[in-house]
Design a protein around this motif. Sequence first.
Motif, PDB file in Angstrom:
ATOM      1  N   TYR A  35     -14.595  66.691  94.429  1.00  0.00           N
ATOM      2  CA  TYR A  35     -14.050  66.422  95.410  1.00  0.00           C
ATOM      3  C   TYR A  35     -14.806  67.137  96.597  1.00  0.00           C
ATOM      4  CZ  TYR A  35     -10.710  65.487  98.937  1.00  0.00           C
ATOM      5  OH  TYR A  35      -9.991  65.047 100.464  1.00  0.00           O
ATOM      6  N   LYS A  36     -15.523  66.343  97.531  1.00  0.00           N
ATOM      7  CA  LYS A  36     -16.388  66.922  98.587  1.00  0.00           C
ATOM      8  C   LYS A  36     -17.422  68.007  97.908  1.00  0.00           C
ATOM      9  CE  LYS A  36     -12.682  66.505 102.246  1.00  0.00           C
ATOM     10  NZ  LYS A  36     -12.037  67.176 103.215  1.00  0.00           N
ATOM     11  N   GLY A  37     -17.829  67.557  96.781  1.00  0.00           N
ATOM     12  CA  GLY A  37     -18.748  68.350  96.094  1.00  0.00           C
ATOM     13  C   GLY A  37     -18.289  69.537  95.061  1.00  0.00           C
ATOM     14  N   VAL A  38     -16.929  69.851  95.161  1.00  0.00           N
ATOM     15  CA  VAL A  38     -16.279  70.899  94.782  1.00  0.00           C
ATOM     16  C   VAL A  38     -15.644  70.613  93.331  1.00  0.00           C
ATOM     17  CG1 VAL A  38     -14.307  72.522  94.723  1.00  0.00           C
ATOM     18  CG2 VAL A  38     -15.837  71.890  96.669  1.00  0.00           C
ATOM     19  N   PRO A  39     -15.912  71.249  92.118  1.00  0.00           N
ATOM     20  CA  PRO A  39     -15.566  70.891  90.728  1.00  0.00           C
ATOM     21  C   PRO A  39     -13.896  71.114  90.841  1.00  0.00           C
ATOM     22  CG  PRO A  39     -16.746  72.846  90.655  1.00  0.00           C
ATOM     23  CD  PRO A  39     -16.903  72.296  92.267  1.00  0.00           C
ATOM     24  N   LEU A  40     -13.016  70.308  90.721  1.00  0.00           N
ATOM     25  CA  LEU A  40     -11.631  70.417  90.395  1.00  0.00           C
ATOM     26  C   LEU A  40     -11.128  70.744  89.173  1.00  0.00           C
ATOM     27  CD1 LEU A  40     -10.315  67.014  92.463  1.00  0.00           C
ATOM     28  CD2 LEU A  40     -10.683  69.593  93.408  1.00  0.00           C
ATOM     29  N   PRO A  41     -10.054  71.440  89.149  1.00  0.00           N
ATOM     30  CA  PRO A  41      -9.612  71.849  87.749  1.00  0.00           C
ATOM     31  C   PRO A  41      -9.205  70.726  86.995  1.00  0.00           C
ATOM     32  CG  PRO A  41      -7.947  71.980  89.411  1.00  0.00           C
ATOM     33  CD  PRO A  41      -9.062  71.860  90.274  1.00  0.00           C
ATOM     34  N   SER A  42      -9.398  70.786  85.572  1.00  0.00           N
ATOM     35  CA  SER A  42      -8.990  69.577  84.854  1.00  0.00           C
ATOM     36  C   SER A  42      -7.591  70.018  84.169  1.00  0.00           C
ATOM     37  CB  SER A  42      -9.894  69.435  83.635  1.00  0.00           C
ATOM     38  OG  SER A  42     -11.144  68.981  83.890  1.00  0.00           O
ATOM     39  N   TRP A  43      -7.071  71.099  84.425  1.00  0.00           N
ATOM     40  CA  TRP A  43      -5.792  71.562  83.629  1.00  0.00           C
ATOM     41  C   TRP A  43      -4.965  72.226  84.471  1.00  0.00           C
ATOM     42  CZ3 TRP A  43      -4.983  70.144  78.346  1.00  0.00           C
ATOM     43  CH2 TRP A  43      -3.984  70.711  77.842  1.00  0.00           C
ATOM     44  N   ILE A  44      -3.788  71.559  84.871  1.00  0.00           N
ATOM     45  CA  ILE A  44      -2.684  72.462  85.858  1.00  0.00           C
ATOM     46  C   ILE A  44      -1.481  72.976  84.743  1.00  0.00           C
ATOM     47  CG2 ILE A  44      -1.032  72.315  87.585  1.00  0.00           C
ATOM     48  CD1 ILE A  44      -3.076  70.433  88.853  1.00  0.00           C
ATOM     49  N   GLU A  45      -1.211  74.045  84.847  1.00  0.00           N
ATOM     50  CA  GLU A  45      -0.239  74.625  83.910  1.00  0.00           C
ATOM     51  C   GLU A  45       0.759  75.114  84.872  1.00  0.00           C
ATOM     52  OE1 GLU A  45       0.612  78.019  80.456  1.00  0.00           O
ATOM     53  OE2 GLU A  45      -1.175  77.214  80.738  1.00  0.00           O
ATOM     54  N   LEU A  46       2.206  74.500  84.571  1.00  0.00           N
ATOM     55  CA  LEU A  46       3.371  74.851  85.412  1.00  0.00           C
ATOM     56  C   LEU A  46       4.281  75.521  84.712  1.00  0.00           C
ATOM     57  CD1 LEU A  46       4.214  71.403  87.197  1.00  0.00           C
ATOM     58  CD2 LEU A  46       2.414  73.152  87.794  1.00  0.00           C
ATOM     59  N   ASN A  90      -7.136  62.738  94.961  1.00  0.00           N
ATOM     60  CA  ASN A  90      -7.459  62.040  93.876  1.00  0.00           C
ATOM     61  C   ASN A  90      -7.288  62.626  92.576  1.00  0.00           C
ATOM     62  OD1 ASN A  90      -7.385  59.559  95.696  1.00  0.00           O
ATOM     63  ND2 ASN A  90      -9.508  60.250  96.161  1.00  0.00           N
ATOM     64  N   PHE A  91      -6.920  63.665  92.414  1.00  0.00           N
ATOM     65  CA  PHE A  91      -6.885  64.276  91.054  1.00  0.00           C
ATOM     66  C   PHE A  91      -6.612  63.531  89.850  1.00  0.00           C
ATOM     67  CE2 PHE A  91      -4.486  66.771  87.748  1.00  0.00           C
ATOM     68  CZ  PHE A  91      -5.440  68.023  87.545  1.00  0.00           C
ATOM     69  N   ASP A  92      -7.593  63.655  88.917  1.00  0.00           N
ATOM     70  CA  ASP A  92      -7.419  62.825  87.734  1.00  0.00           C
ATOM     71  C   ASP A  92      -7.303  63.950  86.379  1.00  0.00           C
ATOM     72  OD1 ASP A  92     -10.061  63.704  87.368  1.00  0.00           O
ATOM     73  OD2 ASP A  92     -10.799  61.714  87.057  1.00  0.00           O
ATOM     74  N   GLY A  93      -6.676  64.969  86.676  1.00  0.00           N
ATOM     75  CA  GLY A  93      -6.648  65.908  85.351  1.00  0.00           C
ATOM     76  C   GLY A  93      -5.279  65.841  84.676  1.00  0.00           C
ATOM     77  N   PHE A  94      -5.137  66.814  84.028  1.00  0.00           N
ATOM     78  CA  PHE A  94      -3.963  66.942  83.223  1.00  0.00           C
ATOM     79  C   PHE A  94      -2.859  67.915  83.539  1.00  0.00           C
ATOM     80  CE2 PHE A  94      -1.987  67.038  78.828  1.00  0.00           C
ATOM     81  CZ  PHE A  94      -1.787  65.588  78.772  1.00  0.00           C
ATOM     82  N   PHE A  95      -1.752  67.836  83.201  1.00  0.00           N
ATOM     83  CA  PHE A  95      -0.679  68.815  83.387  1.00  0.00           C
ATOM     84  C   PHE A  95      -0.077  69.287  81.908  1.00  0.00           C
ATOM     85  CE2 PHE A  95      -0.242  67.301  87.586  1.00  0.00           C
ATOM     86  CZ  PHE A  95       0.335  68.215  88.404  1.00  0.00           C
ATOM     87  N   THR A  96       0.122  70.628  81.706  1.00  0.00           N
ATOM     88  CA  THR A  96       0.666  71.257  80.733  1.00  0.00           C
ATOM     89  C   THR A  96       1.964  71.987  81.497  1.00  0.00           C
ATOM     90  OG1 THR A  96       0.762  72.682  78.703  1.00  0.00           O
ATOM     91  CG2 THR A  96      -0.556  73.161  80.679  1.00  0.00           C
ATOM     92  N   LEU A  97       3.330  71.745  80.727  1.00  0.00           N
ATOM     93  CA  LEU A  97       4.742  72.565  80.955  1.00  0.00           C
ATOM     94  C   LEU A  97       4.643  73.633  79.956  1.00  0.00           C
ATOM     95  CD1 LEU A  97       6.701  69.360  82.265  1.00  0.00           C
ATOM     96  CD2 LEU A  97       4.851  70.609  83.439  1.00  0.00           C
ATOM     97  N   PHE A 119       1.840  59.763  87.598  1.00  0.00           N
ATOM     98  CA  PHE A 119       0.163  59.769  87.939  1.00  0.00           C
ATOM     99  C   PHE A 119      -0.619  60.424  87.208  1.00  0.00           C
ATOM    100  CE2 PHE A 119       3.330  60.097  91.665  1.00  0.00           C
ATOM    101  CZ  PHE A 119       2.881  59.054  92.308  1.00  0.00           C
ATOM    102  N   TRP A 120      -0.180  61.300  86.200  1.00  0.00           N
ATOM    103  CA  TRP A 120      -0.879  61.953  85.397  1.00  0.00           C
ATOM    104  C   TRP A 120      -0.246  62.327  84.045  1.00  0.00           C
ATOM    105  CZ3 TRP A 120       0.506  64.033  90.291  1.00  0.00           C
ATOM    106  CH2 TRP A 120      -0.403  63.720  91.422  1.00  0.00           C
ATOM    107  N   GLY A 121      -1.237  62.456  83.058  1.00  0.00           N
ATOM    108  CA  GLY A 121      -0.600  62.934  81.715  1.00  0.00           C
ATOM    109  C   GLY A 121      -0.004  64.274  81.639  1.00  0.00           C
ATOM    110  N   ILE A 122       0.910  64.441  80.839  1.00  0.00           N
ATOM    111  CA  ILE A 122       1.716  65.784  80.803  1.00  0.00           C
ATOM    112  C   ILE A 122       1.868  65.921  79.226  1.00  0.00           C
ATOM    113  CG2 ILE A 122       3.467  66.860  81.482  1.00  0.00           C
ATOM    114  CD1 ILE A 122       4.486  64.503  83.028  1.00  0.00           C
TER     115      ILE A 122
END
Length: 306
Positions: A35-46, A90-97, A119-122
């Motif tokens: 996004y704007k040339g910046v690599p976004l995270p693929s994995w968001i942990e809440l 436009n994040f297209d990664g994944f969530f883990t709880l 919007f995203w896999g969990i």
Amino acid sequence: MEMKIGHNSQSNPKETIEKNINRKKPILDRDPQLYKGVPLPSWIELSLIDVCNRTCSFCPKSDPNIAPDTHMRMEMVLINKIIQDLKKINFDGFFTLCGYGEPLLHSKITEITNAIGEFWGIEIVTNGDPLTKKKLIDLYNSKVSKIVLSMYDGPEQIDKFNDMIRDAKVPRDFVVLRDRWHKGEEFSDYITNRAGTVKNGKQIDVKDLINKKCFYPAYHIQVDWNGDVYLCPHDWQRKNPLGNLMQKEFFEIWTGKVYDKFRKMLFNGKREELPCSKCNCNGKVHGNKHFNEWLNLWNNNQRKRA
């Protein structure tokens, strides 16, 4: 985004860890989203809630002086703020709880999964103790992609949870059963010291990881119940908050100076600051493609300034 993960049954400790690694590969080892040339995270942990009903010896929750149960929990206002921030990029990664507590103890777990799952896999990582047939059905109907269930008591739990899955009439591969009942050094040989908070079993000496790179800040972001962002799931003592999602937007924190300082330090193998200086985690298991994209970004920025 659908995450395809097979289920497992009994295995030895090494096989258990290998299966856990392989489960994440389709997400963490793919080409990173830019996004704007910046690599976004693929994995968001809440970390939804700061309490657990167990005190496993290989977890910091076994010591209330290190990781006390505060019973604090993430509110929907923060969940909705995160969703809006991620939609903007436009994040297209994944969530883990998972995080620093047992996620199924959160009273609004299905409200949270419905909101994110739109919007995203969990996936939910749980010890399974709060799980019932009804809750399993509710989670399946609330847009959860996968439940990763860690069994700590023994092989007898396999039949118990298989029966529950059958009675709930959910797909068998909706639940991953992980054998985590291995005891003492047998299991501790294959887990980390949680950034120096756990000394169970025979641990890798932190000195052996001096000058060893860590890719966690290239692909992973850790969000605590109050919106504080941390480097990784090993920072149980919350030594270095990198920003707060109630105060700043996701992309602003992800590209911030503090985050970049740790990236450049860890990408060069310099584990000099807490929690990294006490951590014995092999930080190169995942994220090599994200690491290379960060190097490309910095090199391109340097050429533009030259």
